[in-house]
Design a protein around this motif. Structure first.
Motif, PDB file in Angstrom:
ATOM      1  N   ARG A  90    -100.011  51.787  87.007  1.00  0.00           N
ATOM      2  CA  ARG A  90    -101.100  52.638  86.526  1.00  0.00           C
ATOM      3  C   ARG A  90    -101.007  54.047  87.114  1.00  0.00           C
ATOM      4  NH1 ARG A  90    -106.797  49.655  87.072  1.00  0.00           N
ATOM      5  NH2 ARG A  90    -105.980  49.193  89.164  1.00  0.00           N
ATOM      6  N   ILE A  91    -100.717  54.135  88.405  1.00  0.00           N
ATOM      7  CA  ILE A  91    -100.619  55.449  89.048  1.00  0.00           C
ATOM      8  C   ILE A  91     -99.443  56.230  88.475  1.00  0.00           C
ATOM      9  CG2 ILE A  91    -100.136  56.599  91.244  1.00  0.00           C
ATOM     10  CD1 ILE A  91    -101.638  54.274  92.601  1.00  0.00           C
ATOM     11  N   HIS A  92     -98.336  55.547  88.248  1.00  0.00           N
ATOM     12  CA  HIS A  92     -97.165  56.212  87.672  1.00  0.00           C
ATOM     13  C   HIS A  92     -97.467  56.738  86.274  1.00  0.00           C
ATOM     14  CE1 HIS A  92     -93.119  57.053  86.327  1.00  0.00           C
ATOM     15  NE2 HIS A  92     -93.235  56.156  85.376  1.00  0.00           N
ATOM     16  N   LYS A  93     -98.164  55.961  85.462  1.00  0.00           N
ATOM     17  CA  LYS A  93     -98.471  56.404  84.093  1.00  0.00           C
ATOM     18  C   LYS A  93     -99.403  57.609  84.103  1.00  0.00           C
ATOM     19  CE  LYS A  93     -97.613  52.017  81.762  1.00  0.00           C
ATOM     20  NZ  LYS A  93     -98.199  50.836  81.058  1.00  0.00           N
ATOM     21  N   PHE A  94    -100.349  57.641  85.045  1.00  0.00           N
ATOM     22  CA  PHE A  94    -101.200  58.826  85.160  1.00  0.00           C
ATOM     23  C   PHE A  94    -100.372  60.037  85.554  1.00  0.00           C
ATOM     24  CE2 PHE A  94    -103.673  61.649  87.941  1.00  0.00           C
ATOM     25  CZ  PHE A  94    -104.638  62.074  87.042  1.00  0.00           C
ATOM     26  N   ASN A  95     -99.424  59.835  86.460  1.00  0.00           N
ATOM     27  CA  ASN A  95     -98.564  60.934  86.870  1.00  0.00           C
ATOM     28  C   ASN A  95     -97.705  61.423  85.708  1.00  0.00           C
ATOM     29  OD1 ASN A  95     -98.083  62.591  89.093  1.00  0.00           O
ATOM     30  ND2 ASN A  95     -96.233  61.506  89.684  1.00  0.00           N
ATOM     31  N   LEU A  96     -97.242  60.509  84.878  1.00  0.00           N
ATOM     32  CA  LEU A  96     -96.475  60.907  83.699  1.00  0.00           C
ATOM     33  C   LEU A  96     -97.301  61.812  82.794  1.00  0.00           C
ATOM     34  CD1 LEU A  96     -94.532  57.707  82.547  1.00  0.00           C
ATOM     35  CD2 LEU A  96     -93.712  59.626  83.907  1.00  0.00           C
ATOM     36  N   PHE A 292     -96.500  76.318  90.642  1.00  0.00           N
ATOM     37  CA  PHE A 292     -95.551  75.208  90.474  1.00  0.00           C
ATOM     38  C   PHE A 292     -95.320  74.466  91.782  1.00  0.00           C
ATOM     39  CE2 PHE A 292     -93.096  77.170  86.623  1.00  0.00           C
ATOM     40  CZ  PHE A 292     -94.240  77.023  85.859  1.00  0.00           C
ATOM     41  N   LEU A 293     -95.315  75.196  92.906  1.00  0.00           N
ATOM     42  CA  LEU A 293     -95.102  74.545  94.200  1.00  0.00           C
ATOM     43  C   LEU A 293     -96.213  73.548  94.487  1.00  0.00           C
ATOM     44  CD1 LEU A 293     -93.995  77.623  96.348  1.00  0.00           C
ATOM     45  CD2 LEU A 293     -92.540  75.777  95.483  1.00  0.00           C
ATOM     46  N   GLY A 294     -97.441  73.951  94.179  1.00  0.00           N
ATOM     47  CA  GLY A 294     -98.557  73.041  94.371  1.00  0.00           C
ATOM     48  C   GLY A 294     -98.483  71.844  93.448  1.00  0.00           C
ATOM     49  N   LEU A 295     -98.135  72.073  92.194  1.00  0.00           N
ATOM     50  CA  LEU A 295     -98.017  70.971  91.243  1.00  0.00           C
ATOM     51  C   LEU A 295     -96.888  70.026  91.628  1.00  0.00           C
ATOM     52  CD1 LEU A 295     -98.565  72.970  87.941  1.00  0.00           C
ATOM     53  CD2 LEU A 295    -100.092  71.243  88.902  1.00  0.00           C
ATOM     54  N   PHE A 296     -95.805  70.587  92.154  1.00  0.00           N
ATOM     55  CA  PHE A 296     -94.714  69.753  92.651  1.00  0.00           C
ATOM     56  C   PHE A 296     -95.214  68.820  93.748  1.00  0.00           C
ATOM     57  CE2 PHE A 296     -91.763  69.505  96.289  1.00  0.00           C
ATOM     58  CZ  PHE A 296     -90.803  68.653  95.758  1.00  0.00           C
ATOM     59  N   ALA A 297     -95.936  69.376  94.714  1.00  0.00           N
ATOM     60  CA  ALA A 297     -96.436  68.560  95.825  1.00  0.00           C
ATOM     61  C   ALA A 297     -97.435  67.519  95.343  1.00  0.00           C
ATOM     62  CB  ALA A 297     -97.072  69.461  96.884  1.00  0.00           C
ATOM     63  N   ILE A 298     -98.291  67.885  94.391  1.00  0.00           N
ATOM     64  CA  ILE A 298     -99.300  66.950  93.876  1.00  0.00           C
ATOM     65  C   ILE A 298     -98.639  65.780  93.161  1.00  0.00           C
ATOM     66  CG2 ILE A 298    -101.154  66.693  92.177  1.00  0.00           C
ATOM     67  CD1 ILE A 298    -101.931  69.619  92.862  1.00  0.00           C
ATOM     68  N   THR A 299     -97.730  66.088  92.226  1.00  0.00           N
ATOM     69  CA  THR A 299     -97.092  65.009  91.465  1.00  0.00           C
ATOM     70  C   THR A 299     -96.204  64.150  92.355  1.00  0.00           C
ATOM     71  OG1 THR A 299     -95.324  66.558  90.789  1.00  0.00           O
ATOM     72  CG2 THR A 299     -97.165  66.232  89.267  1.00  0.00           C
ATOM     73  N   MET A 300     -95.553  64.764  93.337  1.00  0.00           N
ATOM     74  CA  MET A 300     -94.729  63.980  94.254  1.00  0.00           C
ATOM     75  C   MET A 300     -95.592  63.077  95.132  1.00  0.00           C
ATOM     76  SD  MET A 300     -91.503  64.353  93.767  1.00  0.00           S
ATOM     77  CE  MET A 300     -90.715  63.822  95.286  1.00  0.00           C
ATOM     78  N   LEU A 301     -96.739  63.580  95.597  1.00  0.00           N
ATOM     79  CA  LEU A 301     -97.619  62.765  96.434  1.00  0.00           C
ATOM     80  C   LEU A 301     -98.138  61.567  95.647  1.00  0.00           C
ATOM     81  CD1 LEU A 301     -99.073  62.301  99.087  1.00  0.00           C
ATOM     82  CD2 LEU A 301    -100.858  63.888  98.329  1.00  0.00           C
ATOM     83  N   ILE A 302     -98.541  61.802  94.408  1.00  0.00           N
ATOM     84  CA  ILE A 302     -99.004  60.693  93.573  1.00  0.00           C
ATOM     85  C   ILE A 302     -97.895  59.681  93.361  1.00  0.00           C
ATOM     86  CG2 ILE A 302     -99.834  60.084  91.259  1.00  0.00           C
ATOM     87  CD1 ILE A 302    -101.223  62.816  91.169  1.00  0.00           C
ATOM     88  N   GLN A 303     -96.684  60.180  93.099  1.00  0.00           N
ATOM     89  CA  GLN A 303     -95.570  59.270  92.862  1.00  0.00           C
ATOM     90  C   GLN A 303     -95.186  58.525  94.134  1.00  0.00           C
ATOM     91  OE1 GLN A 303     -94.429  58.964  89.577  1.00  0.00           O
ATOM     92  NE2 GLN A 303     -93.639  57.076  90.472  1.00  0.00           N
ATOM     93  N   PHE A 304     -95.305  59.162  95.281  1.00  0.00           N
ATOM     94  CA  PHE A 304     -95.005  58.486  96.543  1.00  0.00           C
ATOM     95  C   PHE A 304     -95.980  57.331  96.803  1.00  0.00           C
ATOM     96  CE2 PHE A 304     -92.439  62.201  98.160  1.00  0.00           C
ATOM     97  CZ  PHE A 304     -91.279  61.456  98.381  1.00  0.00           C
TER      98      PHE A 304
END
Length: 329
Positions: A90-96, A292-304
């Motif tokens: 579920r978390i991965h699909k939200f990140n997608l 973009f740097l912030g979005l990178f960190a956000i999406t990576m944190l969610i994916q982690f």
């Protein structure tokens, strides 16, 4: 998967792990609270949590954290039978969805802003717009507010109805843009600053936004000395530890440094709609590239967090492990 299928998923994908889930969902709650407080601080002047230590307010920020963390804990307690792989999915699909929105945003904004820029440089805006509008289109704050933001809002809608991440198409657009630069420069001896701006804009989006999906697909470079010889259980432990103490920690450092006050390296360009030194002859997207740097960190944190759940499920030898496509060497 529909909610009606959840009992089947639970039986198939493993035992409940409320403490592990509580850790992951608390991280996501803290992420949401951090972003909300950043908006309250930068946009409305509310004090942050650290200001409590200096007696300068911060109760609102603390309340946001308390409410969201409590909500995460109550959610886990209310769904204590949910398996780790279910949550990870579920978390991965939200990140997608977030990544799809980002890709559609840069695609639409890139096309629109480059068209405005070329018309601005070639004095073509006068043909389509009034004098006041032409003057306004030369201001980054106006273009950002009345052109970029509506297109970003449209991207949230498009992201709901599309299932492609846009990696292939965005890569094709980058190649086409580079080819256009080569042809215009060496065949027609014509080049504008906006051409390079567009390529850099899309390049940055491609590599930063694709990182989270690459993590999901195990596509990042792994310097492998011992890992290949580990059992699945040991790999699960290593991945779980790395997700929290290396991956998530790095994402938090980026967010804290980049969003620490109005003059931080991400907030300041966003608030000021910062542009490149080329001024009015280039595109007005530099402020987004800081974001973009912030979005990178956000999406990576969610994916982690999703990766952490899967890693713990692997450590517990639970069924349902994803089979990754073999990587060509």
């Amino acid at each position: 998967m529909a909610d009606a299928e959840q009992p089947v998923v639970l039986r198939k994908y493993g035992r409940p792990a409320p403490l592990v889930r509580m850790t992951g969902w608390t991280i996501l709650a803290c992420l949401a609270a951090f972003l909300i407080n950043n908006i309250l601080n930068v946009g409305y002047g509310y004090a942050g949590v650290l200001d409590l230590l200096q007696g300068q307010g911060g109760t609102v920020a603390l309340a946001v954290y308390a409410v969201l963390v409590a909500g995460a804990i109550l959610f886990v307690l209310a769904t204590r039978d949910v398996a780790l792989r279910w949550d990870a999915d579920r978390i991965h699909k939200f990140n997608l969805y977030l990544i799809r929105v980002c890709f559609w945003s840069v695609l639409l904004v890139g096309i629109a802003d480059s068209l405005i820029a070329i018309l601005r440089v070639e004095k073509g805006l006068d043909v389509f717009f009034s004098e006041d509008t032409v003057r306004s289109l030369g201001l980054s704050r106006y273009v950002g507010s009345y052109v970029h933001l509506p297109l970003i809002g449209l991207s949230f809608v498009i992201g709901l109805f599309t299932r492609t991440l846009g990696f292939t198409w965005l890569t094709l657009m980058i190649v086409a843009s580079e080819l256009l630069i080569v042809i215009s420069r060496f065949v027609f001896s014509y080049e504008q600053a906006l051409m390079g701006d567009l390529v850099r804009y899309w390049y940055a989006a491609l590599f930063l936004f694709a990182s989270a999906y690459t993590l999901y697909e195990e596509g990042h470079v792994r310097v492998d000395v011992l890992y290949a010889g580990f059992t699945n259980k040991t790999r699960g432990f290593v991945n779980a530890f790395g997700s929290l103490f290396l991956g998530a920690a790095t994402a938090w450092v980026i967010l804290y440094i980049g969003l620490n006050g109005k003059q931080s390296i991400i907030n300041a360009p966003l608030m000021n709609f910062e542009i490149t030194q080329t001024g009015g002859v280039g595109m007005f997207v530099k402020y987004q590239m800081a974001g973009f740097l912030g979005l990178f960190a956000i999406t990576m944190l969610i994916q982690f967090v999703s990766y952490f759940f899967e890693a713990v499920a692997d450590y517990r030898s639970e069924p349902g492990k994803r089979e990754l496509a073999p990587v060509a060497h």
